[in-house]
Design a protein around this motif. Structure first.
Motif, PDB file in Angstrom:
ATOM      1  N   GLY A 105       0.817  -1.212   0.000  1.00  0.00           N
ATOM      2  CA  GLY A 105       0.000   0.000   0.000  1.00  0.00           C
ATOM      3  C   GLY A 105       0.849   1.259   0.000  1.00  0.00           C
ATOM      4  N   ALA A 106       1.963   1.218   0.728  1.00  0.00           N
ATOM      5  CA  ALA A 106       2.879   2.353   0.738  1.00  0.00           C
ATOM      6  C   ALA A 106       3.470   2.580  -0.652  1.00  0.00           C
ATOM      7  CB  ALA A 106       3.989   2.132   1.762  1.00  0.00           C
ATOM      8  N   ILE A 107       3.867   1.505  -1.297  1.00  0.00           N
ATOM      9  CA  ILE A 107       4.434   1.612  -2.642  1.00  0.00           C
ATOM     10  C   ILE A 107       3.386   2.129  -3.616  1.00  0.00           C
ATOM     11  CG2 ILE A 107       5.323   0.249  -4.565  1.00  0.00           C
ATOM     12  CD1 ILE A 107       6.760  -1.500  -2.458  1.00  0.00           C
ATOM     13  N   ASP A 108       2.156   1.650  -3.505  1.00  0.00           N
ATOM     14  CA  ASP A 108       1.066   2.128  -4.367  1.00  0.00           C
ATOM     15  C   ASP A 108       0.850   3.632  -4.180  1.00  0.00           C
ATOM     16  OD1 ASP A 108      -1.141   1.798  -6.195  1.00  0.00           O
ATOM     17  OD2 ASP A 108      -2.496   1.907  -4.479  1.00  0.00           O
ATOM     18  N   THR A 109       0.949   4.095  -2.945  1.00  0.00           N
ATOM     19  CA  THR A 109       0.804   5.527  -2.671  1.00  0.00           C
ATOM     20  C   THR A 109       1.902   6.323  -3.362  1.00  0.00           C
ATOM     21  OG1 THR A 109      -0.253   5.097  -0.541  1.00  0.00           O
ATOM     22  CG2 THR A 109       0.736   7.273  -0.854  1.00  0.00           C
ATOM     23  N   LEU A 110       3.134   5.854  -3.244  1.00  0.00           N
ATOM     24  CA  LEU A 110       4.247   6.549  -3.897  1.00  0.00           C
ATOM     25  C   LEU A 110       4.087   6.538  -5.412  1.00  0.00           C
ATOM     26  CD1 LEU A 110       7.220   5.300  -1.703  1.00  0.00           C
ATOM     27  CD2 LEU A 110       6.156   7.568  -1.659  1.00  0.00           C
ATOM     28  N   GLU A 111       3.575   5.428  -5.955  1.00  0.00           N
ATOM     29  CA  GLU A 111       3.346   5.361  -7.400  1.00  0.00           C
ATOM     30  C   GLU A 111       2.300   6.380  -7.838  1.00  0.00           C
ATOM     31  OE1 GLU A 111       4.312   0.912  -8.963  1.00  0.00           O
ATOM     32  OE2 GLU A 111       2.449   1.147  -7.843  1.00  0.00           O
ATOM     33  N   GLY A 139       8.501  19.743   7.344  1.00  0.00           N
ATOM     34  CA  GLY A 139       8.708  18.850   8.477  1.00  0.00           C
ATOM     35  C   GLY A 139       7.528  17.906   8.599  1.00  0.00           C
ATOM     36  N   GLN A 140       7.797  16.623   8.783  1.00  0.00           N
ATOM     37  CA  GLN A 140       6.743  15.618   8.806  1.00  0.00           C
ATOM     38  C   GLN A 140       6.961  14.671   9.984  1.00  0.00           C
ATOM     39  OE1 GLN A 140       7.605  14.358   4.661  1.00  0.00           O
ATOM     40  NE2 GLN A 140       5.605  15.169   4.137  1.00  0.00           N
ATOM     41  N   ILE A 141       5.879  14.348  10.683  1.00  0.00           N
ATOM     42  CA  ILE A 141       5.947  13.462  11.845  1.00  0.00           C
ATOM     43  C   ILE A 141       4.907  12.369  11.669  1.00  0.00           C
ATOM     44  CG2 ILE A 141       5.700  13.300  14.345  1.00  0.00           C
ATOM     45  CD1 ILE A 141       6.541  16.217  14.549  1.00  0.00           C
ATOM     46  N   THR A 142       5.354  11.117  11.748  1.00  0.00           N
ATOM     47  CA  THR A 142       4.472   9.981  11.513  1.00  0.00           C
ATOM     48  C   THR A 142       4.273   9.177  12.799  1.00  0.00           C
ATOM     49  OG1 THR A 142       6.386   8.701  10.743  1.00  0.00           O
ATOM     50  CG2 THR A 142       5.032   9.773   9.075  1.00  0.00           C
ATOM     51  N   PRO A 143       3.177   8.405  12.883  1.00  0.00           N
ATOM     52  CA  PRO A 143       2.841   7.677  14.110  1.00  0.00           C
ATOM     53  C   PRO A 143       3.453   6.283  14.136  1.00  0.00           C
ATOM     54  CG  PRO A 143       1.055   7.465  12.554  1.00  0.00           C
ATOM     55  CD  PRO A 143       2.109   8.302  11.868  1.00  0.00           C
ATOM     56  N   ASP A 184      -4.475  14.157   4.044  1.00  0.00           N
ATOM     57  CA  ASP A 184      -3.469  13.333   3.402  1.00  0.00           C
ATOM     58  C   ASP A 184      -4.142  12.697   2.185  1.00  0.00           C
ATOM     59  OD1 ASP A 184      -1.237  13.626   5.199  1.00  0.00           O
ATOM     60  OD2 ASP A 184      -2.292  12.352   6.632  1.00  0.00           O
ATOM     61  N   LEU A 185      -3.319  12.225   1.261  1.00  0.00           N
ATOM     62  CA  LEU A 185      -3.761  11.470   0.090  1.00  0.00           C
ATOM     63  C   LEU A 185      -4.571  12.329  -0.893  1.00  0.00           C
ATOM     64  CD1 LEU A 185      -4.680   7.996   1.652  1.00  0.00           C
ATOM     65  CD2 LEU A 185      -2.498   8.778   0.740  1.00  0.00           C
ATOM     66  N   TRP A 237       3.412   2.935   5.798  1.00  0.00           N
ATOM     67  CA  TRP A 237       2.317   3.512   5.028  1.00  0.00           C
ATOM     68  C   TRP A 237       2.213   5.008   5.313  1.00  0.00           C
ATOM     69  CZ3 TRP A 237      -3.051   0.615   4.874  1.00  0.00           C
ATOM     70  CH2 TRP A 237      -3.637   0.786   3.620  1.00  0.00           C
ATOM     71  N   ALA A 238       2.301   5.393   6.573  1.00  0.00           N
ATOM     72  CA  ALA A 238       2.212   6.810   6.928  1.00  0.00           C
ATOM     73  C   ALA A 238       3.369   7.603   6.330  1.00  0.00           C
ATOM     74  CB  ALA A 238       2.184   6.972   8.447  1.00  0.00           C
ATOM     75  N   ALA A 239       4.563   7.007   6.297  1.00  0.00           N
ATOM     76  CA  ALA A 239       5.706   7.692   5.688  1.00  0.00           C
ATOM     77  C   ALA A 239       5.447   7.955   4.213  1.00  0.00           C
ATOM     78  CB  ALA A 239       6.970   6.867   5.880  1.00  0.00           C
ATOM     79  N   ALA A 240       4.864   6.989   3.529  1.00  0.00           N
ATOM     80  CA  ALA A 240       4.544   7.177   2.108  1.00  0.00           C
ATOM     81  C   ALA A 240       3.481   8.250   1.919  1.00  0.00           C
ATOM     82  CB  ALA A 240       4.081   5.853   1.501  1.00  0.00           C
ATOM     83  N   TRP A 241       2.486   8.289   2.826  1.00  0.00           N
ATOM     84  CA  TRP A 241       1.454   9.327   2.754  1.00  0.00           C
ATOM     85  C   TRP A 241       2.065  10.724   2.843  1.00  0.00           C
ATOM     86  CZ3 TRP A 241      -3.683   8.222   5.784  1.00  0.00           C
ATOM     87  CH2 TRP A 241      -4.215   6.998   5.379  1.00  0.00           C
ATOM     88  N   LYS A 242       3.115  10.848   3.644  1.00  0.00           N
ATOM     89  CA  LYS A 242       3.748  12.156   3.816  1.00  0.00           C
ATOM     90  C   LYS A 242       4.723  12.457   2.672  1.00  0.00           C
ATOM     91  CE  LYS A 242       1.946  12.642   8.008  1.00  0.00           C
ATOM     92  NZ  LYS A 242       0.734  13.460   8.219  1.00  0.00           N
TER      93      LYS A 242
END
Length: 504
Positions: free
Chosen positions: A126-132, A165-169, A480-481, A175-180
């Motif tokens: 899902g993270a890769i799909d987001t980056l794509e 600046g980005q902060i993830t949970p 996001d997204l 997945w959150a890193a990819a969203w950011k």
């Protein structure tokens, strides 16, 4: 197998997996395109056996300064000069590197968070799909020409902020890193990203896999605590935009800190999401949706369906089916493909869930099932809790109003559409909501009446990168997204070009 040998077997299995996942890897900060060691470290733990996986660097204010400086050097030196097609090409090259390491990333995510390996692999994908999605969207960004008159050419430009600046949970690290990172980089920014100190491993590995692909300094990862690392990041005068995912209390602090230097913020915060079961709903379908909505990821998810509101005509049958469904989850070693629920991610979260189970019973709710640690001796050292179902719940109970972040379901009843909407919206949160019905009329009316940024119909999810994700009320600001996230990482400039009559 004896209790001792069961415990030893799972420990040996996880020790071997940890060695495979971390062998020859330095899990330090990633600044200016290289590993960046710090004097202080923090341990990250495998929640299945409560043992250290590895130690991770902790960044302080001076390290944050180095990361911000590296990001600005990259932005002003190379990244700001790349065209959208060139940025897209580089992002896809990075994505190819990530695709080549899906199994490694899934194993790291499984060990670090306790997610079942099948879920961890799906979240990496899902993270890769987001980056794509954002690597593609990079090429589709457009500006606008505004029609005026013959003597004026008026158009807009979209420009990046520069350094964000980005902060993830801790609950969805990769997945959150990819969203950011996806929208920030696609829009032309450089990033300084702080992952959770609890689960930083996949984010660090993502950055390492950008080596020799993205220019040095485009991605900077600074692990550490909120106070020591996150505070200096959001307070930094040269961080032009802040995006945060986490709790409401920390989000309030982030917003105040960013306001000191007028940096815009995107906040994705907590939730207490209702799932409304109307009397015409297909019960098999909605029981599955409601269970998926609270027990996926052991309930450690901000848009979890943590409140089921079911019509009184079908409440008895729904409760019976739902309790049976809760008992079907297979608690086990996340490394096993058949496991459907892993442990909570930390001892702290385990204690939080246990406290809420006690609070619910003390206030008069009926515990229908769950709340205990599983009897399997192999799982004795992990932070496991059996799926919880509470009935006889009122909206003034803490278990019905406060975000628990665990596999705790509350079930309430309603008698009319109006009562359902009143109960659903009677919360300070507004991230997600669900509707269970076979009526198109109810779907569209309820979707309009619910005070939530996401509405799922007869299912939990999916979450796609194509659509904006974010909440109302105290669940956050911005999205996001989706294409909307790109707008949060860009500034719009209007250009007025005054024209005279042409002369020869």
């Amino acid at each position: 197998m004896t209790e001792k040998s069961s415990s030893e077997a799972i420990r040996e299995r996880h020790a071997s997996a940890q060695a495979r996942a971390t062998d020859d890897r330095a899990f330090a900060a990633w600044i200016d395109g290289e590993t960046y060691e710090t004097d202080e470290t923090v341990s990250t733990y495998d929640p299945v056996v409560d043992e250290q996986i590895t130690s991770v660097s902790v960044c302080d204010a001076s390290d944050v300064e180095a990361a911000v400086e590296a990001a600005w050097d990259a932005y002003e030196g190379e990244w700001n000069g790349t065209s959208p097609p060139e940025r897209s090409r580089l992002l896809f090259e990075w994505i190819d590197a990530l695709k080549g390491q899906v199994d490694e990333l899934a194993l790291l995510e499984c060990l670090d968070t306790g997610k079942p390996i099948t879920d961890a692999r799906a979240e990496v994908e899902g993270a890769i799909d987001t980056l794509e999605y954002y690597a593609s969207a990079c090429r589709t960004q457009t500006s606008k020409t505004i029609e005026t008159g013959d003597n004026l050419h008026l158009y807009t430009r979209h420009e990046p902020y520069g350094v964000v600046g980005q902060i993830t949970p801790w609950n969805f690290p990769i997945w959150a890193a990819a969203w950011k990172l996806g929208p920030a980089l696609a829009a032309g920014n450089c990033s300084v990203l702080k992952p959770s100190a609890t689960t930083p491993l996949t984010t660090i590995r993502m950055a390492q896999l950008s080596r020799d692909i993205l220019p040095e300094g485009v991605i900077n990862v600074i692990p550490g605590t909120g106070r020591k690392t996150g505070g200096p990041l959001v307070e930094h005068d040269d961080v032009r935009k802040v995006s945060f995912t986490g709790s409401v209390s920390v989000g309030e602090h982030v917003m105040k800190s960013a306001a000191e230097h007028i940096a815009p913020v995107t906040l994705e915060l907590g939730g207490k999401s209702p799932f409304i079961v109307f009397p015409d709903a297909d019960l098999e379908t909605v029981v599955t949706a409601a269970a998926d909505g609270i027990y996926y990821s052991t309930g450690e998810i901000c848009d979890a369906f943590s409140r089921v509101l079911v019509h009184e005509d079908v409440a008895s049958e729904f409760i019976e089916r739902f309790v049976s469904r809760a008992k079907e989850y297979v608690l086990g070693d996340p490394l096993n493909e058949e496991t459907t629920m892993g442990p909570l991610t930390s001892e702290e979260q385990f204690e939080t869930v246990a406290d809420y189970v006690d609070i619910g019973q003390e206030k008069g709710a009926t515990l229908r099932t769950g709340g205990d640690r599983p009897s399997d001796p192999e799982l004795a050292d992990g932070w496991y809790v059996e799926p919880v179902v509470f009935t006889d719940v009122d909206n003034d109970m803490r278990i019905a109003t406060e975000e628990i972040f665990g596999p705790v379901q509350t079930i309430q009843t309603f008698g009319s559409y109006e009562e359902a909407m009143k109960l659903a919206n009677d919360t300070e949160f507004g991230l997600a909501a669900g509707i269970g019905t076979e009526s198109t009329d109810i779907v569209h009316r309820a979707a309009a009446d619910l005070e939530a940024g996401l509405v799922y119909v007869n299912e939990y999810g999916p979450i796609l990168p194509d659509a904006p994700y974010g909440g109302f009320k105290q669940s956050g600001i911005g999205k996001d997204l989706g294409g909307e996230a790109l707008d949060h990482y860009r500034q719009t400039k209007s250009v007025y070009v005054n024209l005279d009559d042409p002369t020869l």
